[in-house]
Design an enzyme around this catalytic site. Structure first.
Site, PDB file in Angstrom:
ATOM      1  N   GLU A   1      41.079  80.147  36.585  1.00 36.25           N
ATOM      2  CA  GLU A   1      40.208  78.953  36.758  1.00 36.25           C
ATOM      3  C   GLU A   1      39.886  78.712  38.295  1.00 36.25           C
ATOM      4  O   GLU A   1      40.305  79.558  39.133  1.00 36.25           O
ATOM      5  CB  GLU A   1      41.005  77.653  36.325  1.00 36.25           C
ATOM      6  CG  GLU A   1      41.144  77.450  34.821  1.00 36.25           C
ATOM      7  CD  GLU A   1      41.762  76.363  34.336  1.00 36.25           C
ATOM      8  OE1 GLU A   1      42.247  75.498  34.767  1.00 36.25           O
ATOM      9  OE2 GLU A   1      42.189  76.485  33.191  1.00 36.25           O
TER      10      GLU A   1
ATOM     11  N   HIS B   1      35.792  66.076  37.047  1.00 34.86           N
ATOM     12  CA  HIS B   1      35.689  67.448  36.386  1.00 34.86           C
ATOM     13  C   HIS B   1      34.171  67.857  36.640  1.00 34.86           C
ATOM     14  O   HIS B   1      33.490  66.832  35.841  1.00 34.86           O
ATOM     15  CB  HIS B   1      36.338  67.689  35.227  1.00 34.86           C
ATOM     16  CG  HIS B   1      36.694  69.097  34.724  1.00 34.86           C
ATOM     17  ND1 HIS B   1      35.576  69.936  34.441  1.00 34.86           N
ATOM     18  CD2 HIS B   1      37.785  69.736  34.526  1.00 34.86           C
ATOM     19  CE1 HIS B   1      35.985  70.862  33.839  1.00 34.86           C
ATOM     20  NE2 HIS B   1      37.463  70.906  33.821  1.00 34.86           N
TER      21      HIS B   1
ATOM     22  N   ARG C   1      37.055  72.097  42.423  1.00 33.33           N
ATOM     23  CA  ARG C   1      36.268  71.259  41.728  1.00 33.33           C
ATOM     24  C   ARG C   1      35.409  70.166  42.434  1.00 33.33           C
ATOM     25  O   ARG C   1      34.328  69.899  42.035  1.00 33.33           O
ATOM     26  CB  ARG C   1      37.319  70.394  40.930  1.00 33.33           C
ATOM     27  CG  ARG C   1      37.350  71.159  39.776  1.00 33.33           C
ATOM     28  CD  ARG C   1      38.483  70.375  38.714  1.00 33.33           C
ATOM     29  NE  ARG C   1      38.943  71.138  37.788  1.00 33.33           N
ATOM     30  CZ  ARG C   1      39.914  71.118  36.868  1.00 33.33           C
ATOM     31  NH1 ARG C   1      40.644  69.875  37.068  1.00 33.33           N
ATOM     32  NH2 ARG C   1      40.265  71.926  36.139  1.00 33.33           N
TER      33      ARG C   1
ATOM     34  N   HIS D   1      38.503  62.730  36.051  1.00 31.61           N
ATOM     35  CA  HIS D   1      39.202  63.386  35.179  1.00 31.61           C
ATOM     36  C   HIS D   1      40.833  63.071  35.392  1.00 31.61           C
ATOM     37  O   HIS D   1      41.540  63.112  34.905  1.00 31.61           O
ATOM     38  CB  HIS D   1      39.044  65.012  35.724  1.00 31.61           C
ATOM     39  CG  HIS D   1      39.555  65.983  34.874  1.00 31.61           C
ATOM     40  ND1 HIS D   1      39.706  66.137  33.374  1.00 31.61           N
ATOM     41  CD2 HIS D   1      40.203  67.103  35.383  1.00 31.61           C
ATOM     42  CE1 HIS D   1      40.244  67.075  33.067  1.00 31.61           C
ATOM     43  NE2 HIS D   1      40.822  67.627  34.142  1.00 31.61           N
TER      44      HIS D   1
ATOM     45  N   ARG E   1      43.236  68.340  43.471  1.00 31.64           N
ATOM     46  CA  ARG E   1      44.071  68.862  42.559  1.00 31.64           C
ATOM     47  C   ARG E   1      43.609  70.386  42.299  1.00 31.64           C
ATOM     48  O   ARG E   1      42.382  70.581  41.847  1.00 31.64           O
ATOM     49  CB  ARG E   1      44.461  68.372  41.456  1.00 31.64           C
ATOM     50  CG  ARG E   1      45.246  69.176  40.285  1.00 31.64           C
ATOM     51  CD  ARG E   1      45.674  68.317  39.284  1.00 31.64           C
ATOM     52  NE  ARG E   1      44.433  68.086  38.484  1.00 31.64           N
ATOM     53  CZ  ARG E   1      43.960  68.642  37.369  1.00 31.64           C
ATOM     54  NH1 ARG E   1      45.047  69.635  36.918  1.00 31.64           N
ATOM     55  NH2 ARG E   1      43.125  68.511  36.901  1.00 31.64           N
TER      56      ARG E   1
HETATM   57  P1  FAD Z   1      50.066  61.716  30.014  1.00 29.20           P
HETATM   58  O1  FAD Z   1      50.055  63.048  29.118  1.00 29.20           O
HETATM   59  O2  FAD Z   1      48.397  60.990  30.150  1.00 29.20           O
HETATM   60  O3  FAD Z   1      50.627  60.644  28.988  1.00 29.20           O
HETATM   61  C1  FAD Z   1      50.577  59.327  29.524  1.00 29.20           C
HETATM   62  C2  FAD Z   1      51.305  58.431  28.318  1.00 29.20           C
HETATM   63  O4  FAD Z   1      51.623  57.131  28.715  1.00 29.20           O
HETATM   64  C3  FAD Z   1      50.608  58.326  27.167  1.00 29.20           C
HETATM   65  O5  FAD Z   1      51.376  58.589  26.225  1.00 29.20           O
HETATM   66  C4  FAD Z   1      49.965  56.888  27.117  1.00 29.20           C
HETATM   67  O6  FAD Z   1      49.687  56.409  25.732  1.00 29.20           O
HETATM   68  C5  FAD Z   1      51.288  56.186  27.931  1.00 29.20           C
HETATM   69  N1  FAD Z   1      50.847  54.890  28.444  1.00 29.20           N
HETATM   70  C6  FAD Z   1      50.078  54.654  29.369  1.00 29.20           C
HETATM   71  N2  FAD Z   1      50.204  53.384  29.742  1.00 29.20           N
HETATM   72  C7  FAD Z   1      51.160  52.950  28.802  1.00 29.20           C
HETATM   73  C8  FAD Z   1      51.750  51.394  28.629  1.00 29.20           C
HETATM   74  N3  FAD Z   1      51.285  50.526  29.452  1.00 29.20           N
HETATM   75  N4  FAD Z   1      52.825  51.312  27.864  1.00 29.20           N
HETATM   76  C9  FAD Z   1      53.096  52.353  26.950  1.00 29.20           C
HETATM   77  N5  FAD Z   1      52.397  53.673  27.082  1.00 29.20           N
HETATM   78  C10 FAD Z   1      51.604  53.599  28.091  1.00 29.20           C
HETATM   79  N6  FAD Z   1      45.975  69.814  33.375  1.00 29.20           N
HETATM   80  C11 FAD Z   1      46.496  71.077  33.337  1.00 29.20           C
HETATM   81  O7  FAD Z   1      47.358  71.277  34.460  1.00 29.20           O
HETATM   82  N7  FAD Z   1      45.776  72.003  32.725  1.00 29.20           N
HETATM   83  C12 FAD Z   1      44.560  71.770  31.881  1.00 29.20           C
HETATM   84  O8  FAD Z   1      44.296  72.549  31.431  1.00 29.20           O
HETATM   85  C13 FAD Z   1      44.340  70.489  31.869  1.00 29.20           C
HETATM   86  N8  FAD Z   1      43.160  69.975  30.960  1.00 29.20           N
HETATM   87  C14 FAD Z   1      43.034  68.899  30.855  1.00 29.20           C
HETATM   88  C15 FAD Z   1      41.861  68.503  29.948  1.00 29.20           C
HETATM   89  C16 FAD Z   1      41.655  66.960  29.806  1.00 29.20           C
HETATM   90  C17 FAD Z   1      40.611  66.676  28.690  1.00 29.20           C
HETATM   91  C18 FAD Z   1      42.222  65.948  30.552  1.00 29.20           C
HETATM   92  C19 FAD Z   1      41.911  64.597  30.259  1.00 29.20           C
HETATM   93  C20 FAD Z   1      43.400  66.326  31.339  1.00 29.20           C
HETATM   94  C21 FAD Z   1      43.715  67.752  31.653  1.00 29.20           C
HETATM   95  N9  FAD Z   1      44.728  67.996  32.406  1.00 29.20           N
HETATM   96  C22 FAD Z   1      45.292  69.345  32.544  1.00 29.20           C
HETATM   97  C23 FAD Z   1      45.308  67.253  33.091  1.00 29.20           C
HETATM   98  C24 FAD Z   1      46.443  66.983  32.670  1.00 29.20           C
HETATM   99  O9  FAD Z   1      46.471  66.805  30.992  1.00 29.20           O
HETATM  100  C25 FAD Z   1      47.337  65.509  32.922  1.00 29.20           C
HETATM  101  O10 FAD Z   1      47.482  65.437  34.234  1.00 29.20           O
HETATM  102  C26 FAD Z   1      48.744  65.646  32.380  1.00 29.20           C
HETATM  103  O11 FAD Z   1      48.815  65.875  30.832  1.00 29.20           O
HETATM  104  C27 FAD Z   1      49.189  64.313  32.761  1.00 29.20           C
HETATM  105  O12 FAD Z   1      50.691  64.147  31.761  1.00 29.20           O
HETATM  106  P2  FAD Z   1      51.446  63.110  32.019  1.00 29.20           P
HETATM  107  O13 FAD Z   1      52.907  63.026  31.074  1.00 29.20           O
HETATM  108  O14 FAD Z   1      51.758  62.274  33.439  1.00 29.20           O
HETATM  109  O15 FAD Z   1      50.653  61.734  31.230  1.00 29.20           O
HETATM  110  C1  SIN Z   2      40.197  72.631  32.345  1.00 33.62           C
HETATM  111  O1  SIN Z   2      40.499  73.244  31.062  1.00 33.62           O
HETATM  112  O2  SIN Z   2      39.121  72.507  32.888  1.00 33.62           O
HETATM  113  C2  SIN Z   2      41.006  71.448  32.576  1.00 33.62           C
HETATM  114  C3  SIN Z   2      42.102  71.905  33.549  1.00 33.62           C
HETATM  115  C4  SIN Z   2      42.637  71.117  34.443  1.00 33.62           C
HETATM  116  O3  SIN Z   2      42.123  69.820  34.584  1.00 33.62           O
HETATM  117  O4  SIN Z   2      43.629  71.363  35.271  1.00 33.62           O
END
Ligand code: FAD
Ligand code: SIN
Length: 563
Positions: A126, A250, A298, A359, A394
């Site tokens: 990437e 993104h 990015r 993103h 990031r």
């Molecule tokens: P999240 O996975 O966002 O989880 C947050 C949780 O908190 C959810 O369950 C939500 O419902 C809950 N929540 C929020 N507010 C409340 C509330 N008030 N009360 C109760 N529950 C609540 N990163 C990578 O490293 N590689 C990738 O390939 C990648 N691809 C991505 C693709 C997409 C489409 C997106 C959107 C992001 C991507 N990212 C990627 C970023 C990465 O997915 C996130 O940064 C990471 O998953 C965040 O994890 P987290 O556990 O911090 O939060």
């Molecule tokens: C992607 O697959 O392009 C998302 C990767 C990331 O946000 O880290």
């Protein structure tokens, strides 16, 4: 028109630990903690269902050094370069050196990464990475990880799962905060979305794992749950938040009338996809990043696309991977391939229209790499946290890794509190406000959502100016005051909680962006196009709290990284 007055008061429950969220950070935290101490009583609260999270939608994969040809030093170097001078190198080292252990943690919990024909783990590329080091499960890495970890969590008897619960506010032990005093978090109020009751949850430790805030902008890759609730709750309770001006866009969200938040993974550019202008078909990245081209970081690619769109008659640019073999594309990107096909676009034959979209929140609640916040008994992990790993921008696929590392570290660190019983200094009240149902509110709330997100995109998006940010601050502050009034006077719903939080997050982004008189990473100021020589992080804190998370004034300041 006003109708009934109702009470939303629910019940009270007590746990050793309450985790808010069900993404990778929350799940890793719980799995580690239950290993360390199987006898704890743990609650997991999540806003919709367990799979509604940014984690579930992650496509590209997880960055880690797991291969003998690669080194952690090189991964660190790439991360620092992407972070554009604002990374905290200690945090970068501490997190990236756990790459191998994190891949093994996922494998041990049932995640099957893609392998080549020779049986080696496949490694994707990437933008910004000098090596192939992205471990993936097709283009659905997040879904595979979430499903595997959730099935492990469901086996844990110690864990009570509350789906459809929206955390509203943290409860603190000292409601008469004085500057300098350490506040203790002792629980939270949460709305049961289905019954409308607001319950009191008390715990020895509260863990915020609430993810990002993509919904603050008009176009986002994030699902609906990403409304910055954790940042807003922690801020209102008195914790510092930092670097809020650095929202990562993104470069390639699908631009299509039928789907509004479908990402086209950067892994496509990693496999050689080009960016082309929609009208002439010209490849334009050589004008912005002649060396790295489509694989520049990015911030650079998103800004290039934004500039090209602004100068053209088209609202999008195109991604082109037609030069790759159809069978390869179907195997490597099965979900993207099929989703596009359902919309009448064949990845192997057609140009794919894309736009940049909000993103990832690079700032957040100030923590160390074990999730410790300014407040005792409160931890923040994953995207909600600001460790300094990401700096001003990031590096792709570093966030899943950060979620695992922080989750596991925080499980270790929070052992200091998990069995230390609360000594409540105040009589904690259950939710007692009686609320008025106001039948006008749902359309008013929708209007605020649309207005706020449109304004944020126009004035605090990829390119910013002083005049625009000043205008925006007036608009956002006006909305925020109106929304606060709804919150205190009317029935509390999930939509209102989220709108209240997103409007606070918007204000924090705007105020921080106004203070940063330079361009760096994701923050580009047309009026200050250069980077300052002494990089500073920006911090904000609500101080002089006067009970129930009301605060009298805020402090905003920038500090030199090295002080
Ligand atoms: P999240 O996975 O966002 O989880 C947050 C949780 O908190 C959810 O369950 C939500 O419902 C809950 N929540 C929020 N507010 C409340 C509330 N008030 N009360 C109760 N529950 C609540 N990163 C990578 O490293 N590689 C990738 O390939 C990648 N691809 C991505 C693709 C997409 C489409 C997106 C959107 C992001 C991507 N990212 C990627 C970023 C990465 O997915 C996130 O940064 C990471 O998953 C965040 O994890 P987290 O556990 O911090 O939060
Ligand atoms: C992607 O697959 O392009 C998302 C990767 C990331 O946000 O880290």
């Amino acid at each position: 028109m006003q109708t009934d007055i109702i009470s939303q008061q629910g019940t009270r429950q007590q746990f050793d630990v309450i985790v808010i969220g069900s993404g990778i950070a929350a799940l890793s935290y719980i799995l580690e903690l239950t290993q360390l101490n199987p006898n704890l009583k743990i609650a997991l609260l999540t806003k919709i269902t367990l799979v509604d999270s940014n984690t579930y939608y992650a496509q590209g994969g997880i960055a880690a050094v797991f291969n003998a040809e690669d080194t952690v030093n090189q991964h660190v170097k790439d991360t620092l370069q992407a972070g554009d001078g604002l990374c905290n190198q200690q945090a970068v080292n501490a997190i990236l050196e756990q790459g191998r252990a994190s891949i093994e943690f996922l494998q041990n919990n049932g995640v099957l990464f893609d392998r080549s024909e020779s049986g080696e783990l496949s490694r994707g590329r990437e933008a910004g990475h000098s090596e192939r080091r992205i471990y993936h499960c097709g283009d659905q890495t997040g879904a595979f990880i979430a499903s595997a970890l959730i099935s492990q969590i469901k086996k844990q008897k110690a864990v009570t799962i509350f789906e459809q619960y929206t955390a509203i506010n943290l409860i603190t032990n000292d409601l008469q905060h004085q500057p300098g005093s350490v506040t203790e978090v002792v629980g939270l109020y949460a709305l049961a979305n289905v019954t409308g009751l607001i319950h009191t949850f008390l715990a020895n430790v509260v863990v915020l794992a609430t993810g990002g805030a993509g919904k603050v902008y008009r176009y986002t890759t994030n699902p609906d749950v990403a409304t910055g609730d954790g940042v807003a709750m922690a801020y209102r309770a008195g914790a510092r938040v930092g670097n809020m001006e650095f929202y990562q866009f993104h470069p390639t969200l699908l631009y299509h009338p039928k789907i509004n938040n479908f990402l086209i993974s950067e892994a496509l550019r990693g496999e050689g996809a080009y960016l082309r202008l929609a009208n002439t078909g010209e490849r334009f990245m050589q004008r912005y990043a002649p060396q790295a081209m489509e694989l520049a970081t990015r911030d650079i690619v998103a800004r290039a696309i934004f500039s090209e769109i602004e100068q053209s008659d088209y609202d999008f640019v195109c991604l082109d991977i037609r030069h790759k073999d159809k069978q390869f594309l179907q195997q490597r990107f099965p979900i993207i391939y099929q989703t596009l096909l359902n919309l009448g676009l064949d990845l192997s034959k057609d140009l794919i229209p894309v736009v940049p979209a909000a993103h990832y929140l690079c700032g957040g609640v100030l923590t160390d790499t074990s999730g410790r916040t300014d407040l005792a008994r409160l931890y923040a992990i994953g995207e909600v946290a600001f460790t300094g790993l990401h700096g001003a921008n990031r590096l792709a696929s570093n966030s899943l890794l950060e979620g695992i590392v922080m989750g596991r570290n925080a499980a270790q660190a929070s052992r200091e509190w998990v069995t230390k019983k609360l000594q409540l200094q105040n009589n904690i009240q259950d939710w007692k406000t009686t609320s008025v149902i106001d039948t006008r509110r749902s359309i008013q709330i929708n209007a605020h959502w649309r207005g706020l997100r449109g304004e944020m995109s126009a004035y605090a998006g990829i390119i910013r100016t002083e005049a625009g940010l000043q205008d925006l601050l007036r608009l956002v502050s006006l909305r925020r005051n109106m929304i606060e009034k709804y919150y205190w006077d009317h029935l509390i719903t999930r939509d209102l909680i989220e709108l209240r939080n997103i409007s606070l997050v918007a204000e924090l982004i705007v105020k921080s962006a106004l203070r940063r008189h330079e361009s760096r990473g994701n923050h580009f100021r047309e009026d200050y196009p250069q980077a300052e020589t002494q990089p500073e992080v920006s911090l904000a804190r609500a101080s002089h709290l006067i009970g129930d998370n009301h605060y009298e004034y805020e402090q905003f300041y920038n500090i030199n990284l090295h002080t």
